[in-house]
Design a protein around this motif. Structure first.
Motif, PDB file in Angstrom:
ATOM      1  N   PHE A 169     -53.194 -52.051  55.804  1.00 14.26           N
ATOM      2  CA  PHE A 169     -52.393 -53.066  57.009  1.00 14.26           C
ATOM      3  C   PHE A 169     -51.522 -54.438  56.944  1.00 14.26           C
ATOM      4  O   PHE A 169     -51.249 -54.941  56.141  1.00 14.26           O
ATOM      5  N   SER A 170     -53.008 -54.964  55.782  1.00 15.26           N
ATOM      6  CA  SER A 170     -53.501 -56.021  55.106  1.00 15.26           C
ATOM      7  C   SER A 170     -53.369 -56.046  54.363  1.00 15.26           C
ATOM      8  O   SER A 170     -53.931 -55.848  53.019  1.00 15.26           O
ATOM      9  N   GLN A 171     -51.836 -56.264  52.755  1.00  6.74           N
ATOM     10  CA  GLN A 171     -52.125 -56.998  51.854  1.00  6.74           C
ATOM     11  C   GLN A 171     -51.789 -57.880  51.693  1.00  6.74           C
ATOM     12  O   GLN A 171     -50.344 -58.555  52.187  1.00  6.74           O
ATOM     13  N   THR A 172     -51.783 -58.717  50.430  1.00 10.20           N
ATOM     14  CA  THR A 172     -50.783 -59.513  49.532  1.00 10.20           C
ATOM     15  C   THR A 172     -49.286 -58.749  48.548  1.00 10.20           C
ATOM     16  O   THR A 172     -50.226 -58.549  47.630  1.00 10.20           O
ATOM     17  N   LEU A 173     -48.214 -59.103  48.490  1.00 10.03           N
ATOM     18  CA  LEU A 173     -47.373 -58.311  47.816  1.00 10.03           C
ATOM     19  C   LEU A 173     -46.870 -59.448  47.102  1.00 10.03           C
ATOM     20  O   LEU A 173     -46.626 -60.528  47.369  1.00 10.03           O
ATOM     21  N   SER A 174     -46.298 -58.761  46.162  1.00 11.43           N
ATOM     22  CA  SER A 174     -45.379 -59.905  45.248  1.00 11.43           C
ATOM     23  C   SER A 174     -43.894 -60.053  44.690  1.00 11.43           C
ATOM     24  O   SER A 174     -43.339 -58.688  45.570  1.00 11.43           O
ATOM     25  N   SER A 175     -43.451 -61.106  44.876  1.00 14.48           N
ATOM     26  CA  SER A 175     -41.831 -61.453  45.362  1.00 14.48           C
ATOM     27  C   SER A 175     -41.553 -62.227  44.170  1.00 14.48           C
ATOM     28  O   SER A 175     -42.268 -63.272  43.533  1.00 14.48           O
ATOM     29  N   GLU A 176     -40.437 -62.569  43.879  1.00 18.12           N
ATOM     30  CA  GLU A 176     -39.551 -63.876  42.964  1.00 18.12           C
ATOM     31  C   GLU A 176     -40.016 -64.837  43.808  1.00 18.12           C
ATOM     32  O   GLU A 176     -40.139 -65.840  42.584  1.00 18.12           O
ATOM     33  N   THR A 177     -40.473 -64.990  45.211  1.00 20.33           N
ATOM     34  CA  THR A 177     -40.843 -66.024  45.387  1.00 20.33           C
ATOM     35  C   THR A 177     -42.633 -67.082  45.629  1.00 20.33           C
ATOM     36  O   THR A 177     -42.665 -67.788  45.964  1.00 20.33           O
ATOM     37  N   GLY A 178     -43.633 -66.028  45.108  1.00 18.18           N
ATOM     38  CA  GLY A 178     -44.530 -66.027  45.306  1.00 18.18           C
ATOM     39  C   GLY A 178     -45.449 -64.897  45.918  1.00 18.18           C
ATOM     40  O   GLY A 178     -44.655 -64.272  46.250  1.00 18.18           O
ATOM     41  N   PRO A 179     -46.741 -64.635  46.354  1.00 15.27           N
ATOM     42  CA  PRO A 179     -46.814 -63.854  46.526  1.00 15.27           C
ATOM     43  C   PRO A 179     -46.898 -63.615  48.509  1.00 15.27           C
ATOM     44  O   PRO A 179     -46.569 -64.882  49.400  1.00 15.27           O
ATOM     45  N   VAL A 180     -46.475 -63.117  48.924  1.00 11.87           N
ATOM     46  CA  VAL A 180     -46.433 -62.420  50.709  1.00 11.87           C
ATOM     47  C   VAL A 180     -47.438 -62.186  51.415  1.00 11.87           C
ATOM     48  O   VAL A 180     -47.830 -60.753  50.791  1.00 11.87           O
ATOM     49  N   GLN A 181     -48.135 -62.649  52.825  1.00  7.48           N
ATOM     50  CA  GLN A 181     -48.770 -61.514  53.060  1.00  7.48           C
ATOM     51  C   GLN A 181     -48.283 -60.725  53.900  1.00  7.48           C
ATOM     52  O   GLN A 181     -47.253 -61.443  55.178  1.00  7.48           O
ATOM     53  N   ILE A 182     -48.081 -59.571  54.196  1.00  8.79           N
ATOM     54  CA  ILE A 182     -47.772 -58.289  55.125  1.00  8.79           C
ATOM     55  C   ILE A 182     -48.997 -57.994  56.133  1.00  8.79           C
ATOM     56  O   ILE A 182     -50.388 -57.474  55.082  1.00  8.79           O
ATOM     57  N   ASP A 183     -48.981 -57.467  56.946  1.00  2.54           N
ATOM     58  CA  ASP A 183     -49.801 -57.112  58.360  1.00  2.54           C
ATOM     59  C   ASP A 183     -49.298 -56.386  59.032  1.00  2.54           C
ATOM     60  O   ASP A 183     -48.643 -56.249  60.045  1.00  2.54           O
ATOM     61  N   THR A 184     -49.293 -55.166  58.196  1.00  6.00           N
ATOM     62  CA  THR A 184     -48.230 -53.640  59.013  1.00  6.00           C
ATOM     63  C   THR A 184     -47.993 -52.601  57.947  1.00  6.00           C
ATOM     64  O   THR A 184     -48.372 -53.151  57.033  1.00  6.00           O
ATOM     65  N   ARG A 185     -48.154 -51.167  58.312  1.00  3.01           N
ATOM     66  CA  ARG A 185     -48.566 -50.768  57.890  1.00  3.01           C
ATOM     67  C   ARG A 185     -47.058 -49.922  57.517  1.00  3.01           C
ATOM     68  O   ARG A 185     -46.820 -49.060  56.746  1.00  3.01           O
ATOM     69  N   ARG A 186     -45.841 -50.076  58.129  1.00  2.00           N
ATOM     70  CA  ARG A 186     -44.734 -49.412  58.371  1.00  2.00           C
ATOM     71  C   ARG A 186     -43.827 -50.230  57.045  1.00  2.00           C
ATOM     72  O   ARG A 186     -43.522 -51.013  56.465  1.00  2.00           O
TER      73      ARG A 186
END
Length: 403
Positions: free
Chosen positions: A152-169
């Motif tokens: 549900f909660s994890q940090t994903l990598s992107s071109e602009t930096g780490p992005v916090q996501i809180d969803t399983r969708r």
């Protein structure tokens, strides 16, 4: 001066002191105000989620402020998007510069107030096909995607930096024109074709919400999506219930108080009328109808003295004094009622004259007027009932208070 009917007692008018009345009226008005605030005050609406005016965790006020600080041309739009399309078309038709730079399209950001299925977008965003076909960019946050086994909660990598996501969708099915944020379970931010044009979609409506103020990667990614090419950014606040004056006038039709009354439910009107009526009655310190004054109490000194003496004797349990005093008084009253004068006579003579009266009940006056001293209050009451029966035979077993 109004006339007074015979038998009416003089009356006086009493009113509350000025300071006390003012205090009571103030407390009542305060209670009424608090009640109106509780019952009719503004409450948090689900539509506020995703609004740039909303400062709560689900709002986007912090991200909007960051755009202004970066010098990005951003503006809130609080009218139907169809009006924005007309405004842009008129500007392009009137200005040669805009016609030459038509490739630099406008970007509209629609943050949905919650997760909305893609099949429901035409009803919620009826202007979507026209906007995309006009060649403008569209970013929609909050399109519902299937739930996956992703944390549900994890940090994903992107071109602009780490992005916090809180969803399983995650978006896993269908064609994608591009992906801006994804993991092994699917895409979180992607681009797909809708109405013959590319639309950027996020599977969460909280990508740049105030809750991620301490996650600079979230704000940076959203800023890159909406203003990466330097185009002007519009934020759809009409979607969240915000209206400018022109939109309100167009929806309402008139801003007169008669129109307000016509739109106001009858229950609210009745409550307002009742509140005003109660305040007016309280202000005048009177109830409905004519004012009725309080009667002046009549003071009976003899009765007050007797009641006071009776209270003292009752507390002292002086039964003997009560019996002796009342016996003597009853003996004199009987002698006088039989026409024997006021000179004391013997009980035998009093009994003989009593028995000669045919309308008198047969009573042993010697036992009644010279009784033993009562030992308790119950015996005293019984004796008083028998004495009373001399005058009111029908009330011999009734109330000792007399008719």
């Amino acid at each position: 001066m109004p006339s007074r009917l015979p038998g009416d007692r003089p009356v006086v008018t009493r009113s509350l002191p000025f300071q006390r009345r003012t205090l009571i009226l103030g407390l009542l008005a305060l209670a009424l105000l608090l009640g109106l605030l509780v019952l009719g005050g503004p409450s948090s609406s689900p539509l506020e989620s995703g609004s740039t005016w909303h400062r709560g965790p689900a709002g986007y006020s912090a991200w909007y402020k960051s755009l202004e600080q970066q010098g990005i041309s951003v503006q809130r739009w609080q009218r139907p998007v169809d009006d924005l399309l007309e405004q842009l078309d008129e500007a392009e038709g009137a200005t040669v510069t805009l016609m030459q730079n038509s490739a630099s399209s406008e970007t509209l950001v629609a943050v949905l107030p919650g997760f909305v299925a893609e099949s429901e977008l035409p009803a919620l965003l009826p202007w979507l096909p026209d906007w995309v076909e006009a060649g403008h960019q569209l970013v929609i946050l909050g399109v519902k995607a299937p739930a996956t086994a992703a944390p549900f909660s994890q940090t994903l990598s992107s071109e602009t930096g780490p992005v916090q996501i809180d969803t399983r969708r995650r978006y896993t099915a269908g064609s994608r024109l591009g992906v801006a944020l994804e993991d092994d379970y699917g895409a979180v931010v992607w681009q797909q074709a809708i109405a013959s044009g590319p639309v950027t979609i996020a599977a969460t409506p909280h990508l740049g919400a105030n809750a991620y103020l301490d996650q600079p990667g979230n704000f940076a990614l959203l800023t890159e999506l909406v203003a990466g090419a330097g185009q002007r950014v519009w934020i759809d606040e009409y979607l969240h219930g915000y209206r400018d004056e022109e939109a309100i006038a167009a929806e309402v039709g008139s801003d007169s108080w008669l129109s307000y009354l016509a739109r106001t439910p009858l229950v609210i009107l009745a409550a307002q009328i009742l509140a005003v009526t109660l305040l007016a009655l309280l202000a005048s310190n009177r109830r409905l109808g004519q004012r009725r004054s309080l009667p002046t109490p009549t003071i009976d000194n003899s009765r007050a003295y007797i009641q006071a003496l009776a209270g003292v004797l009752h507390k002292a349990n002086s039964h003997d004094f009560v019996v002796q005093t009342l016996s003597q008084a009853e003996r004199r009253a009987l002698q006088k009622s039989l026409g024997l004068g006021e000179t004391p006579i013997s009980l035998d003579q009093l009994q003989a004259d009593w028995d000669q009266q045919s309308d008198r009940p047969a009573t042993d006056l010697s036992a009644l007027l010279n009784p033993p001293v009562p030992k308790n209050e119950s015996q005293l009451r019984d004796w008083l009932k028998r004495v009373q029966s001399l005058h009111y035979p029908e009330n011999a077993t009734g109330d000792t208070s007399g008719p």
